[in-house]
Motif scaffolding. Structure first.
Motif, PDB file in Angstrom:
ATOM      1  N   TYR A   1       1.065   6.662  -8.572  1.00  0.00           N
ATOM      2  CA  TYR A   1       1.692   5.183  -8.923  1.00  0.00           C
ATOM      3  C   TYR A   1       2.039   4.965 -10.394  1.00  0.00           C
TER       4      TYR A   1
ATOM      5  N   SER B   1       6.444   2.273  -4.164  1.00  0.00           N
ATOM      6  CA  SER B   1       5.912   1.234  -5.015  1.00  0.00           C
ATOM      7  C   SER B   1       6.247   1.401  -6.616  1.00  0.00           C
TER       8      SER B   1
ATOM      9  N   LEU C   1       3.627   5.147  -2.000  1.00  0.00           N
ATOM     10  CA  LEU C   1       3.183   5.147  -3.430  1.00  0.00           C
ATOM     11  C   LEU C   1       4.414   5.422  -4.459  1.00  0.00           C
TER      12      LEU C   1
ATOM     13  N   SER D   1      -4.506  -2.188   2.918  1.00  0.00           N
ATOM     14  CA  SER D   1      -3.206  -2.632   3.448  1.00  0.00           C
ATOM     15  C   SER D   1      -3.072  -2.961   4.794  1.00  0.00           C
TER      16      SER D   1
ATOM     17  N   LYS E   1      -0.052  -2.616   5.937  1.00  0.00           N
ATOM     18  CA  LYS E   1       1.164  -2.032   6.235  1.00  0.00           C
ATOM     19  C   LYS E   1       0.841  -0.848   7.532  1.00  0.00           C
TER      20      LYS E   1
ATOM     21  N   PHE F   1       3.761  -0.864  -1.410  1.00  0.00           N
ATOM     22  CA  PHE F   1       2.494  -1.381  -1.607  1.00  0.00           C
ATOM     23  C   PHE F   1       2.827  -2.650  -2.456  1.00  0.00           C
ATOM     24  N   SER F   2       2.061  -3.932  -2.531  1.00  0.00           N
ATOM     25  CA  SER F   2       1.954  -4.839  -3.267  1.00  0.00           C
ATOM     26  C   SER F   2       1.187  -4.526  -4.518  1.00  0.00           C
TER      27      SER F   2
ATOM     28  N   CYS G   1       0.820   4.388   5.567  1.00  0.00           N
ATOM     29  CA  CYS G   1       0.209   4.342   4.184  1.00  0.00           C
ATOM     30  C   CYS G   1       0.330   5.785   3.581  1.00  0.00           C
TER      31      CYS G   1
ATOM     32  N   PHE H   1      -5.642   3.312   1.568  1.00  0.00           N
ATOM     33  CA  PHE H   1      -4.804   2.043   1.528  1.00  0.00           C
ATOM     34  C   PHE H   1      -4.669   1.634   3.208  1.00  0.00           C
ATOM     35  N   SER H   2      -4.992   2.240   3.966  1.00  0.00           N
ATOM     36  CA  SER H   2      -5.335   1.761   5.560  1.00  0.00           C
ATOM     37  C   SER H   2      -6.292   0.527   5.568  1.00  0.00           C
TER      38      SER H   2
ATOM     39  N   GLU I   1      -2.372  -4.788  -3.845  1.00  0.00           N
ATOM     40  CA  GLU I   1      -2.995  -3.724  -2.821  1.00  0.00           C
ATOM     41  C   GLU I   1      -3.402  -2.611  -3.841  1.00  0.00           C
ATOM     42  N   LEU I   2      -2.496  -2.361  -4.858  1.00  0.00           N
ATOM     43  CA  LEU I   2      -2.890  -1.207  -5.620  1.00  0.00           C
ATOM     44  C   LEU I   2      -3.985  -1.538  -6.532  1.00  0.00           C
TER      45      LEU I   2
END
Length: 296
Positions: A141, A245, A242, A232, A234, A110-111, A237, A228-229, A114-115
């Motif tokens: 995280y 990340s 994480l 993000s 991606k 994740f960027s 997820c 996160f869906s 995004e976090l």
């Protein structure tokens, strides 16, 4: 030799987790079912490589990935090594087997944006579950722990005085991970809601369901995927993304690879180096932007 003896060996001598042992025995049972169907036998100890090769071919024909097939064969190989150890067989039929080729699996983290979006905007903390979910995401995280490690965290593992947590990793290996200040704040908020639950069945455990039982892995996955869906694009997820990340962002900020290895609980540096491709990509961006010869 029964699979029960093999399972006990993995649990007690090799100190594998119950989840890992279940996966091993499931793979061996899968091979036993193949033998029963195609060779009218379930005796895994009395087969040669030709039968194993036939099994592999059927798995390939079923479009099962090479990575999964290699895992299944590895489980079988571990079983044969055990049978050698117990002198139930004289030769390991997989001794000269070569694993199927697999492509390098690159998993994008994740960027940081995004976090930030999830931690600062997606979760409105107003009850037990929202406080718990926020803490779970923040803890993943901030520490890079594995999903099963988070599930097994106990209240006694949290040391707010020294700002650290004790984590029991693979093979029951202990490690200590420092906590950032925001975790302490989120922890107090969650524990306040936790103390107001009607009943608490698993009192020693940190993370609980709203009914007071220890949280389970599938629920943890659903929590991460839920938030996160949305934040993000991606395809995957998950808690592991994480963890990915955590490692990648530390590397991007110049953290030492050996230090990250210890934080992640890896036994070898090779396992940690999988995260470096993202760090290198980030360095290339910085280099391209900042190098004098690139200024035009």
């Amino acid at each position: 030799m029964s699979l029960k003896s093999f399972s006990d060996y993995l649990l007690l001598e090799k100190t594998y987790s119950k989840h890992t042992v279940l996966a091993y025995t499931r793979d061996i049972n899968n091979f036993q079912n193949f033998l029963n169907e195609h060779h009218n036998s379930e005796n895994v100890a009395k087969v040669g490589y030709s039968e194993i090769r036939q099994w592999i071919v059927t798995l390939v024909d079923r479009k099962i990935s090479n990575r999964t097939i290699n895992r299944k064969v590895s489980s079988l190989n571990t079983y044969y090594k055990f049978l050698l150890k117990t002198e139930d067989i004289d030769i390991n039929p997989l001794k000269k087997h070569k694993a199927l080729k697999v492509g390098k699996k690159i998993q994008l983290p994740f960027s940081e944006q995004e976090l930030k979006l999830v931690l600062e905007g997606a979760i409105s903390i107003h009850d037990f579950e929202s406080a718990r979910n926020h803490l779970i995401i923040e803890l993943f995280y901030a520490t890079g722990i594995r999903r099963i490690e988070l599930v097994n965290l106990k209240l006694s593992d949290i040391d707010t005085g020294n700002n650290q947590i004790k984590v029991i990793g693979k093979r029951n290996k202990e490690r200590y991970i420092p906590l950032i200040d925001s975790i302490t704040k989120s922890l107090k908020c969650y524990l306040n809601y936790r103390s107001k639950l009607d009943t608490i069945e698993d009192k020693e455990v940190l993370f609980l369901t709203k009914k007071g039982f220890i949280i389970y892995e599938k629920l943890v996955y659903r929590i991460i995927n839920k938030y996160f869906s949305v934040a993000s694009t991606k395809a995957k997820c998950s808690p592991h993304v994480l963890r990915h990340s955590f490692a990648t962002h530390l590397l991007n900020q110049g953290a030492d690879l050996n230090a990250i290895k210890e934080l992640l609980g890896h036994t070898s540096l090779a396992a940690t180096q999988v995260y470096t491709h993202n760090s290198i990509a980030e360095l290339k961006k910085v280099h391209a932007k900042a190098h004098p010869r690139n200024q035009r």
